[in-house]
Motif scaffolding. Sequence first.
Motif, short mmCIF file in Angstrom:
data_model
loop_
_atom_site.label_atom_id
_atom_site.label_comp_id
_atom_site.label_asym_id
_atom_site.label_seq_id
_atom_site.Cartn_x
_atom_site.Cartn_y
_atom_site.Cartn_z
N LYS A 169 0.82 -1.22 0.00
CA LYS A 169 0.00 0.00 0.00
C LYS A 169 0.85 1.27 0.00
O LYS A 169 0.31 2.36 -0.07
N GLU A 170 2.15 1.12 0.10
CA GLU A 170 3.04 2.28 0.14
C GLU A 170 4.09 2.22 -0.97
O GLU A 170 5.19 2.74 -0.84
N VAL A 171 3.73 1.57 -2.06
CA VAL A 171 4.67 1.42 -3.18
C VAL A 171 4.96 2.78 -3.82
O VAL A 171 4.02 3.53 -4.15
N PRO A 172 6.22 3.15 -3.98
CA PRO A 172 6.57 4.43 -4.62
C PRO A 172 6.36 4.37 -6.12
O PRO A 172 5.87 3.36 -6.66
N GLU A 173 6.74 5.42 -6.81
CA GLU A 173 6.59 5.46 -8.27
C GLU A 173 7.42 4.35 -8.90
O GLU A 173 8.59 4.15 -8.57
N LEU A 174 6.80 3.63 -9.84
CA LEU A 174 7.46 2.54 -10.54
C LEU A 174 7.66 2.90 -12.00
O LEU A 174 6.92 3.70 -12.57
N ILE A 175 8.67 2.29 -12.63
CA ILE A 175 8.95 2.56 -14.03
C ILE A 175 7.90 1.91 -14.93
O ILE A 175 7.18 1.00 -14.52
N LEU A 176 7.84 2.41 -16.15
CA LEU A 176 7.01 1.81 -17.19
C LEU A 176 5.61 1.51 -16.67
O LEU A 176 4.97 2.36 -16.06
N ASP A 177 5.12 0.29 -16.92
CA ASP A 177 3.80 -0.13 -16.46
C ASP A 177 3.89 -1.09 -15.28
O ASP A 177 3.01 -1.93 -15.08
N HIS A 178 4.94 -0.95 -14.48
CA HIS A 178 5.14 -1.90 -13.39
C HIS A 178 4.08 -1.81 -12.30
O HIS A 178 3.78 -2.79 -11.63
N LYS A 179 3.48 -0.62 -12.12
CA LYS A 179 2.36 -0.51 -11.17
C LYS A 179 1.17 -1.32 -11.68
O LYS A 179 0.47 -1.99 -10.89
N GLU A 180 0.92 -1.27 -12.97
CA GLU A 180 -0.15 -2.08 -13.56
C GLU A 180 0.13 -3.57 -13.38
O GLU A 180 -0.79 -4.35 -13.09
N ILE A 181 1.38 -3.96 -13.56
CA ILE A 181 1.76 -5.37 -13.40
C ILE A 181 1.55 -5.79 -11.94
O ILE A 181 1.00 -6.87 -11.67
N LEU A 182 1.97 -4.94 -11.00
CA LEU A 182 1.80 -5.24 -9.58
C LEU A 182 0.32 -5.36 -9.22
O LEU A 182 -0.09 -6.29 -8.52
N ASP A 183 -0.50 -4.43 -9.70
CA ASP A 183 -1.94 -4.45 -9.41
C ASP A 183 -2.59 -5.70 -9.97
O ASP A 183 -3.47 -6.31 -9.33
N LYS A 184 -2.17 -6.10 -11.16
CA LYS A 184 -2.73 -7.30 -11.78
C LYS A 184 -2.34 -8.54 -10.98
O LYS A 184 -3.17 -9.46 -10.81
N ALA A 185 -1.12 -8.58 -10.48
CA ALA A 185 -0.68 -9.71 -9.67
C ALA A 185 -1.50 -9.80 -8.39
O ALA A 185 -1.89 -10.89 -7.95
N LEU A 186 -1.78 -8.64 -7.79
CA LEU A 186 -2.57 -8.62 -6.56
C LEU A 186 -4.00 -9.06 -6.83
O LEU A 186 -4.60 -9.82 -6.05
N ASP A 187 -4.57 -8.61 -7.94
CA ASP A 187 -5.91 -9.05 -8.33
C ASP A 187 -5.96 -10.56 -8.55
O ASP A 187 -6.91 -11.23 -8.15
#
Length: 276
Positions: A169-187
């Motif tokens: 819940k405290e992930v900083p800014e990520l490169i490219l689409d890595h936040k999307e990748i992380l969110d998809k993994a969590l889903d």
Amino acid sequence: MAPFYKNELNCSTNPNWKVVFNKKQMLKDIIENNQNYQPGLSIDCVIFGFHDNQLKVLLIKIPHRDTWSLPGGFIPIDQDIDTAAVTVLNERTGVEGIFLRQFATFGKIKRNDQHFGKEVLEYLKIEEEKGKWLTQRFVTIGYYALVDFLKTIPRSANKEQIIEWIDHKEVPELILDHKEILDKALDTLRIELNLMPVGYNLLPEKFTIPELQKLYETILDRKLDRRNFLRKITNIGILTKLDEKKSNVAHKAPNLYSFDKDKYEEVLKNGLNQGW
């Protein structure tokens, strides 16, 4: 894609890029020997651990940039995809011996846009035609894993690289689409929580029911009714009640439990027929 040199190569935002390149001869070697890697395809790994009632994710940061990345990299031409995922994770973090699950593929048209440019190739003295291997769109395959936080000790691939466990819940800014990748993994993890048990790789060998419930609540991001949770988790049949109680607690000491490994693996194989 997240090779350890990649997230600091945007010359328009990184005034130290020439210094970085002097330390990253490997980038030039990869471009010039790109026949050793699968073109246009990369791997990114989402590694989850649970500690202090937090679901943590393993992230990498390199000096000269404020952004972070997931562990990832290129795919050797002589390795299967699943084998390459293990190789990439080990090379980036030192982590080994864990089971990685493929969960999604990411390939937006401009996912590699503006991360490499003509100025970069000129400095490296690489012909523009050869440099197209790196500037092309890279489709990345996402893998995720659930690991024992206390037994998974990451180590940096080099002295400039920083690796940290960070609360999801405290992930900083990520490169490219890595936040999307992380969110998809969590889903994906939340969906699979209804299909299979979770906890064997995330909790210590002995734990309490409230600790197990907190793990599920943290992943699902919502509260669960205590009695319903106890009934459902007991009905699955994967827990063994120990003749021990948790020590050093302020109130009445709760019972300790462990996972029955054989029954746990049986449920993993056959799946669940209930939701949370």
